[in-house]
Design a protein around this motif. Structure first.
Motif, PDB file in Angstrom:
ATOM      1  N   VAL A  70      83.042  44.950  34.304  1.00 29.91           N
ATOM      2  CA  VAL A  70      82.308  43.684  34.349  1.00 29.91           C
ATOM      3  C   VAL A  70      83.043  42.835  35.377  1.00 29.91           C
ATOM      4  N   LEU A  71      82.446  42.694  36.555  1.00 27.30           N
ATOM      5  CA  LEU A  71      83.136  42.144  37.717  1.00 27.30           C
ATOM      6  C   LEU A  71      82.225  41.192  38.482  1.00 27.30           C
ATOM      7  N   ILE A  72      82.768  40.626  39.521  1.00 29.01           N
ATOM      8  CA  ILE A  72      81.977  39.837  40.457  1.00 29.01           C
ATOM      9  C   ILE A  72      81.208  40.812  41.339  1.00 29.01           C
ATOM     10  N   ASP A  73      79.969  40.477  41.635  1.00 30.99           N
ATOM     11  CA  ASP A  73      79.126  41.367  42.435  1.00 30.99           C
ATOM     12  C   ASP A  73      79.840  41.726  43.735  1.00 30.99           C
ATOM     13  N   PRO A  74      80.177  43.008  43.939  1.00 30.03           N
ATOM     14  CA  PRO A  74      80.916  43.378  45.153  1.00 30.03           C
ATOM     15  C   PRO A  74      80.005  43.317  46.374  1.00 30.03           C
ATOM     16  N   LEU A  75      80.604  43.061  47.515  1.00 31.50           N
ATOM     17  CA  LEU A  75      79.818  42.988  48.745  1.00 31.50           C
ATOM     18  C   LEU A  75      79.276  44.357  49.135  1.00 31.50           C
ATOM     19  N   ALA A  76      80.002  45.431  48.809  1.00 29.13           N
ATOM     20  CA  ALA A  76      79.569  46.799  49.131  1.00 29.13           C
ATOM     21  C   ALA A  76      79.164  47.513  47.847  1.00 29.13           C
ATOM     22  N   HIS A  77      77.925  47.998  47.790  1.00 24.47           N
ATOM     23  CA  HIS A  77      77.398  48.665  46.595  1.00 24.47           C
ATOM     24  C   HIS A  77      77.393  50.180  46.709  1.00 24.47           C
ATOM     25  N   GLU A  78      77.825  50.730  47.821  1.00 30.67           N
ATOM     26  CA  GLU A  78      77.721  52.175  48.047  1.00 30.67           C
ATOM     27  C   GLU A  78      78.443  52.963  46.954  1.00 30.67           C
TER      28      GLU A  78
ATOM     29  N   PRO B 183      86.076  35.807  48.907  1.00 31.39           N
ATOM     30  CA  PRO B 183      85.137  35.999  50.019  1.00 31.39           C
ATOM     31  C   PRO B 183      83.870  35.164  49.862  1.00 31.39           C
ATOM     32  N   LEU B 184      83.420  34.973  48.628  1.00 34.73           N
ATOM     33  CA  LEU B 184      82.233  34.154  48.406  1.00 34.73           C
ATOM     34  C   LEU B 184      82.510  32.694  48.734  1.00 34.73           C
ATOM     35  N   ILE B 185      83.667  32.204  48.298  1.00 35.82           N
ATOM     36  CA  ILE B 185      84.027  30.809  48.570  1.00 35.82           C
ATOM     37  C   ILE B 185      84.095  30.565  50.076  1.00 35.82           C
ATOM     38  N   ASP B 186      84.709  31.485  50.805  1.00 37.29           N
ATOM     39  CA  ASP B 186      84.809  31.319  52.252  1.00 37.29           C
ATOM     40  C   ASP B 186      83.427  31.331  52.904  1.00 37.29           C
ATOM     41  N   ARG B 187      82.535  32.183  52.411  1.00 37.60           N
ATOM     42  CA  ARG B 187      81.176  32.200  52.953  1.00 37.60           C
ATOM     43  C   ARG B 187      80.466  30.880  52.696  1.00 37.60           C
TER      44      ARG B 187
ATOM     45  N   GLU C 259      76.877  29.715  43.400  1.00 35.85           N
ATOM     46  CA  GLU C 259      77.235  30.580  42.275  1.00 35.85           C
ATOM     47  C   GLU C 259      77.807  31.901  42.749  1.00 35.85           C
ATOM     48  N   ARG C 260      78.527  32.531  41.871  1.00 34.97           N
ATOM     49  CA  ARG C 260      78.855  33.942  42.010  1.00 34.97           C
ATOM     50  C   ARG C 260      78.063  34.705  40.947  1.00 34.97           C
ATOM     51  N   ARG C 261      77.776  35.966  41.217  1.00 33.47           N
ATOM     52  CA  ARG C 261      77.036  36.804  40.276  1.00 33.47           C
ATOM     53  C   ARG C 261      78.006  37.706  39.528  1.00 33.47           C
TER      54      ARG C 261
ATOM     55  N   ILE D 261      74.763  48.953  39.882  1.00 30.87           N
ATOM     56  CA  ILE D 261      75.001  47.541  39.619  1.00 30.87           C
ATOM     57  C   ILE D 261      73.903  47.013  38.693  1.00 30.87           C
ATOM     58  N   ALA D 262      74.313  46.328  37.625  1.00 33.89           N
ATOM     59  CA  ALA D 262      73.351  45.704  36.703  1.00 33.89           C
ATOM     60  C   ALA D 262      73.707  44.227  36.565  1.00 33.89           C
ATOM     61  N   PRO D 263      72.811  43.301  36.933  1.00 34.74           N
ATOM     62  CA  PRO D 263      73.110  41.868  36.836  1.00 34.74           C
ATOM     63  C   PRO D 263      73.380  41.456  35.396  1.00 34.74           C
ATOM     64  N   LEU D 264      74.317  40.531  35.212  1.00 35.36           N
ATOM     65  CA  LEU D 264      74.679  40.076  33.878  1.00 35.36           C
ATOM     66  C   LEU D 264      74.610  38.558  33.745  1.00 35.36           C
ATOM     67  N   ALA D 265      75.146  37.814  34.720  1.00 32.06           N
ATOM     68  CA  ALA D 265      75.200  36.360  34.593  1.00 32.06           C
ATOM     69  C   ALA D 265      75.445  35.745  35.968  1.00 32.06           C
ATOM     70  N   THR D 266      75.240  34.442  36.065  1.00 32.10           N
ATOM     71  CA  THR D 266      75.668  33.681  37.234  1.00 32.10           C
ATOM     72  C   THR D 266      76.699  32.653  36.785  1.00 32.10           C
ATOM     73  N   ASP D 267      77.578  32.290  37.701  1.00 37.04           N
ATOM     74  CA  ASP D 267      78.714  31.433  37.358  1.00 37.04           C
ATOM     75  C   ASP D 267      78.936  30.453  38.511  1.00 37.04           C
ATOM     76  N   PRO D 268      78.659  29.155  38.314  1.00 35.64           N
ATOM     77  CA  PRO D 268      78.801  28.196  39.416  1.00 35.64           C
ATOM     78  C   PRO D 268      80.258  27.890  39.736  1.00 35.64           C
ATOM     79  N   PHE D 269      80.513  27.540  40.986  1.00 31.45           N
ATOM     80  CA  PHE D 269      81.839  27.094  41.395  1.00 31.45           C
ATOM     81  C   PHE D 269      81.989  25.606  41.111  1.00 31.45           C
ATOM     82  N   CYS D 270      83.229  25.192  40.858  1.00 31.78           N
ATOM     83  CA  CYS D 270      83.497  23.784  40.573  1.00 31.78           C
ATOM     84  C   CYS D 270      84.766  23.337  41.301  1.00 31.78           C
ATOM     85  N   PHE D 271      84.939  22.035  41.368  1.00 35.23           N
ATOM     86  CA  PHE D 271      86.090  21.427  42.034  1.00 35.23           C
ATOM     87  C   PHE D 271      87.096  21.005  40.975  1.00 35.23           C
ATOM     88  N   VAL D 272      88.369  21.357  41.161  1.00 36.91           N
ATOM     89  CA  VAL D 272      89.435  21.024  40.213  1.00 36.91           C
ATOM     90  C   VAL D 272      90.503  20.212  40.946  1.00 36.91           C
TER      91      VAL D 272
END
Length: 302
Positions: free
Chosen positions: A147-155, A204-208, A265-267, A159-170
């Motif tokens: 159970v991980l963050i959706d990887p950029l490479a699926h080869e 990598p998602l945050i940088d994107r 969000e991250r998936r 992959i089965a979607p489970l949830a989305t998780d928004p980013f926040c500022f701390v």
């Protein structure tokens, strides 16, 4: 000699019902398919099993000798297959899940406790590693699934979607952005930030996201775990961007969090090897994880 289980079952159906049409109804095939199945079996055996007339079907001596033997053998086969199915449904043994730290803290306690109630004979173990290590363990077959963050490479992965998780500022309570109801991504341009490192699936998602909003942050520290990030932020090294699954904040800390706008969000996904079937126990845990309601997102800070 070339024959199939289907041909044997069709032959028994014709013998039992005394009719090609009634046998076809019983086995869910067309009458021509039943006739063809019997003819193919007779050709494979080199002997006639049924005499056909316009009014009736008569079982030959060879057919009468063969039918009870086939019935006995197919019955034994069905019993063996049923025992194997029941063995698979006992759901026992060890199932190992790979998970990233920010996911482990929020989701894995729910999965482990639910598994213990639903499947007491399954021992569910969690490998709590950074994203890169979790993916490597899945590809190497060292864990059943992740159970991980959706990887950029699926080869090579399923992959089965489970949830989305928004980013926040701390940040600390004395930070200039601490009193805002929400923080725009553009406000992070140039401010000192403590971020997760690139072994994390979030970085990598945050940088994107930074790039998509034209933000050039000043990254002063890069760390592997959100707990370490909290410590740096609390010490005044910089603010941070973290997934909401990293919350809640440490108790009695001088930290606050604010939603980032627009919402990004991250998936969270379930991951297994594409070329390897899950064991019955692992498949049961996979389905359990998919069926469980997820914890509610953290309440908006006051």
């Amino acid at each position: 000699m070339n024959y199939t289980l289907r041909q044997l079952r069709v032959f028994l159906a014709v013998v039992g019902h005394g009719s090609f049409s009634r046998a076809a109804d019983a086995v869910g095939l067309t009458q021509p398919a039943v006739s063809r199945g019997v003819a193919e079996l007779e050709e494979a055996l080199g002997v006639r099993l049924l005499d056909r007339t316009t009014r009736e079907v008569v079982v030959t001596d060879a057919g009468q000798a063969l039918a009870p033997a086939i019935e006995r053998l197919l019955g034994q086969l069905d019993d063996t297959l049923e025992e194997t199915r029941q063995l698979g449904e006992r759901y026992r043994g060890r199932v190992v899940i790979a998970s990233a730290p920010t996911i482990s803290a929020r989701l894995m306690p729910l999965y482990v406790s639910t598994c213990a109630r639903q499947y007491p004979d399954i021992r569910l173990s969690v490998r709590d590693n950074v994203q890169a290590d979790g993916l490597e363990q899945i590809r190497a077959g060292a864990v059943d699934f992740g159970v991980l963050i959706d990887p950029l490479a699926h080869e090579g992965l399923t992959i089965a979607p489970l949830a989305t998780d928004p980013f926040c500022f701390v940040c600390r309570r004395d930070h200039p952005l601490a009193n805002a109801d929400s923080v725009p991504w553009s406000a992070l341009d140039g401010i000192p930030l403590v971020l997760l490192d690139f072994a994390s699936g979030s970085r990598p998602l945050i940088d994107r996201i930074f790039a998509s909003h034209g933000v050039a942050p000043s990254v002063v520290q890069e760390l592997g775990h959100s707990a370490s990030v909290f410590g740096m932020v609390e010490a005044g090294i910089g603010a941070s961007v973290l997934p909401s699954f990293s919350l809640p904040l440490p108790a009695a800390s001088p930290l606050v969090w604010r939603p980032l706008t627009p919402r990004e969000e991250r998936r969270i996904v379930m991951v297994c090897r594409e070329d390897r079937s899950l064991s019955p126990s692992a498949a049961a845990v996979w389905q359990m994880v998919q069926s469980l309601p997820l914890p509610a997102e953290p309440a908006m800070p006051q």
